[in-house]
Design a protein around this motif. Structure first.
Motif, PDB file in Angstrom:
ATOM      1  N   GLY A  57      -4.284   6.384  -6.301  1.00  0.00           N
ATOM      2  CA  GLY A  57      -3.873   5.447  -5.076  1.00  0.00           C
ATOM      3  C   GLY A  57      -5.150   5.406  -3.928  1.00  0.00           C
ATOM      4  N   MET A  58      -5.300   4.319  -3.249  1.00  0.00           N
ATOM      5  CA  MET A  58      -6.089   4.301  -2.185  1.00  0.00           C
ATOM      6  C   MET A  58      -5.376   3.953  -1.004  1.00  0.00           C
ATOM      7  SD  MET A  58      -9.598   2.742  -3.704  1.00  0.00           S
ATOM      8  CE  MET A  58      -8.945   1.347  -4.734  1.00  0.00           C
ATOM      9  N   ALA A  59      -5.717   4.750   0.055  1.00  0.00           N
ATOM     10  CA  ALA A  59      -4.869   4.383   1.267  1.00  0.00           C
ATOM     11  C   ALA A  59      -5.560   2.912   2.119  1.00  0.00           C
ATOM     12  CB  ALA A  59      -5.043   5.731   2.351  1.00  0.00           C
ATOM     13  N   THR A  60      -4.902   2.584   3.077  1.00  0.00           N
ATOM     14  CA  THR A  60      -5.490   1.557   3.851  1.00  0.00           C
ATOM     15  C   THR A  60      -6.604   1.938   4.392  1.00  0.00           C
ATOM     16  OG1 THR A  60      -3.238   0.524   4.127  1.00  0.00           O
ATOM     17  CG2 THR A  60      -4.949  -0.461   5.583  1.00  0.00           C
ATOM     18  N   PHE A  61      -7.738   0.928   4.604  1.00  0.00           N
ATOM     19  CA  PHE A  61      -9.050   1.410   5.383  1.00  0.00           C
ATOM     20  C   PHE A  61      -8.686   0.996   6.872  1.00  0.00           C
ATOM     21  CE2 PHE A  61     -13.254   0.346   7.008  1.00  0.00           C
ATOM     22  CZ  PHE A  61     -13.958   1.669   6.642  1.00  0.00           C
ATOM     23  N   HIS A  99      -0.291   0.817  -5.914  1.00  0.00           N
ATOM     24  CA  HIS A  99      -0.803  -0.022  -4.604  1.00  0.00           C
ATOM     25  C   HIS A  99      -0.036   0.531  -3.606  1.00  0.00           C
ATOM     26  CE1 HIS A  99      -1.029  -3.245  -1.526  1.00  0.00           C
ATOM     27  NE2 HIS A  99      -2.076  -3.594  -2.410  1.00  0.00           N
ATOM     28  N   ILE A 100      -0.591   1.345  -2.622  1.00  0.00           N
ATOM     29  CA  ILE A 100       0.018   1.790  -1.497  1.00  0.00           C
ATOM     30  C   ILE A 100      -0.606   1.675  -0.052  1.00  0.00           C
ATOM     31  CG2 ILE A 100       0.731   4.222  -2.503  1.00  0.00           C
ATOM     32  CD1 ILE A 100      -1.858   5.646  -1.324  1.00  0.00           C
ATOM     33  N   ALA A 101      -1.781   0.656  -0.160  1.00  0.00           N
ATOM     34  CA  ALA A 101      -2.320   0.502   1.050  1.00  0.00           C
ATOM     35  C   ALA A 101      -1.602  -1.287   1.516  1.00  0.00           C
ATOM     36  CB  ALA A 101      -3.829  -0.009   0.667  1.00  0.00           C
ATOM     37  N   GLU A 102      -1.775  -1.424   2.816  1.00  0.00           N
ATOM     38  CA  GLU A 102      -1.486  -2.576   3.112  1.00  0.00           C
ATOM     39  C   GLU A 102      -2.360  -3.875   2.895  1.00  0.00           C
ATOM     40  OE1 GLU A 102      -0.724  -2.680   7.559  1.00  0.00           O
ATOM     41  OE2 GLU A 102       1.031  -1.354   7.187  1.00  0.00           O
ATOM     42  N   GLU A 103      -3.704  -3.523   2.773  1.00  0.00           N
ATOM     43  CA  GLU A 103      -4.533  -4.604   2.314  1.00  0.00           C
ATOM     44  C   GLU A 103      -4.160  -5.188   0.939  1.00  0.00           C
ATOM     45  OE1 GLU A 103      -8.143  -2.010   4.080  1.00  0.00           O
ATOM     46  OE2 GLU A 103      -6.350  -1.428   2.675  1.00  0.00           O
ATOM     47  N   GLU A 104      -4.169  -6.645   0.968  1.00  0.00           N
ATOM     48  CA  GLU A 104      -4.048  -7.482  -0.213  1.00  0.00           C
ATOM     49  C   GLU A 104      -4.987  -7.169  -1.492  1.00  0.00           C
ATOM     50  OE1 GLU A 104      -1.110  -8.937  -1.191  1.00  0.00           O
ATOM     51  OE2 GLU A 104      -0.107  -8.076   0.530  1.00  0.00           O
ATOM     52  N   THR A 105      -6.114  -6.722  -0.850  1.00  0.00           N
ATOM     53  CA  THR A 105      -7.184  -6.883  -1.841  1.00  0.00           C
ATOM     54  C   THR A 105      -7.440  -5.591  -3.030  1.00  0.00           C
ATOM     55  OG1 THR A 105      -8.346  -5.834  -0.003  1.00  0.00           O
ATOM     56  CG2 THR A 105      -8.633  -8.091  -0.485  1.00  0.00           C
ATOM     57  N   LYS A 106      -6.540  -4.448  -2.757  1.00  0.00           N
ATOM     58  CA  LYS A 106      -6.238  -3.456  -3.524  1.00  0.00           C
ATOM     59  C   LYS A 106      -5.733  -3.799  -4.661  1.00  0.00           C
ATOM     60  CE  LYS A 106      -8.383   0.052  -0.537  1.00  0.00           C
ATOM     61  NZ  LYS A 106      -8.345  -0.648   0.748  1.00  0.00           N
ATOM     62  N   PHE A 107      -6.108  -3.279  -5.830  1.00  0.00           N
ATOM     63  CA  PHE A 107      -5.169  -3.312  -7.243  1.00  0.00           C
ATOM     64  C   PHE A 107      -4.158  -2.170  -7.103  1.00  0.00           C
ATOM     65  CE2 PHE A 107      -9.605  -5.256  -8.108  1.00  0.00           C
ATOM     66  CZ  PHE A 107      -9.106  -6.435  -8.739  1.00  0.00           C
ATOM     67  N   GLY A 108      -3.460  -2.570  -7.986  1.00  0.00           N
ATOM     68  CA  GLY A 108      -2.604  -1.559  -8.345  1.00  0.00           C
ATOM     69  C   GLY A 108      -0.932  -1.831  -8.569  1.00  0.00           C
ATOM     70  N   LEU A 109      -0.225  -1.054  -9.150  1.00  0.00           N
ATOM     71  CA  LEU A 109       1.301  -1.482  -9.741  1.00  0.00           C
ATOM     72  C   LEU A 109       2.154  -1.255  -8.306  1.00  0.00           C
ATOM     73  CD1 LEU A 109       1.203   0.781 -12.770  1.00  0.00           C
ATOM     74  CD2 LEU A 109       1.526  -1.743 -12.720  1.00  0.00           C
TER      75      LEU A 109
END
Length: 219
Positions: free
Chosen positions: A152-156, A115-125
């Protein structure tokens, strides 16, 4: 432009060291076959049922990547054919993949989703969870999975500096844990970057990009 032209245009921009996953979720088999005939062999889907239906209908030299959030109770449907599972975000999920892979006498390659994005909705460790998972005694007993990289997915967002920071953070984690080489964990793949940010991701060290709308058009 056609799907084939879009695909060739993107491939011409990618370094040889970067693998292209064509994200084909929600798209009909005819669209995937156009990409296939243009030379694409790696497709990414985010729903196991849809991916399984396409696998049944399409040529068997295709590599199928599961790129969406994985529910433990659906894992069994993709074990016979899946090449790489991108979104592994818990020890519990790894345990289930390992159990089913053992049943099929296979080894399944996985990426740990960070989890690297600021959005809470994204999954990840997060960083702490990643460290704990890789150090856990239970993880070391999983003989039928291979953790081959991170995803990982960056913030949109339109803020390019923020996107770059997030990708750089993931690259740092990747470099750190690449030094950890065990029987079931050898990090070689860093999967980050989608249609809107893949060029930034490649600059930051990505070795695998997941591109959908720039190939197949908007959903």
């Amino acid at each position: 432009m056609s799907i084939a032209q879009n695909l060739l245009n993107i491939k011409s921009q990618l370094p040889e060291s970067v693998t292209l996953v064509a994200v084909s979720k929600t798209k009909p088999v005819a669209d995937l076959m156009e990409a296939y005939h243009a030379g694409q062999r790696i497709f990414g889907e985010n729903k196991i049922q849809e991916m399984t239906e396409k696998w049944e209908q399409m040529p068997k030299d295709i590599q199928w990547h599961m790129i969406g959030h994985v529910q433990s109770n659906k894992v069994k449907y993709m074990i016979p054919y899946v090449k790489l599972i991108h979104g592994v975000d818990s020890l519990k999920l790894l345990k289930e993949i390992n159990r089913l892979a053992l049943k099929w006498r296979k080894k399944i390659d996985c990426l740990l989703q960070i989890h690297i994005a600021e959005e809470e909705t994204k999954f990840g460790l997060d960083e702490k969870e990643l460290k704990e998972l890789l150090a856990s005694e239970e993880f070391k007993t999983f003989d039928n999975i291979r953790v081959v990289g991170l995803m990982g997915m960056a913030t949109f967002t339109d803020n390019q500096n923020q996107i770059k920071r997030e990708f750089q953070h993931l690259k740092t984690l990747f470099d750190t844990y690449s030094q950890l080489k065990t029987e079931n964990c050898q990090l070689k793949t860093l999967s980050m970057g989608m249609s809107g940010d893949y060029q930034t991701a490649i600059e930051c060290g990505s070795t695998m990009v997941r591109i959908g709308s720039s190939i197949f058009g908007t959903r």
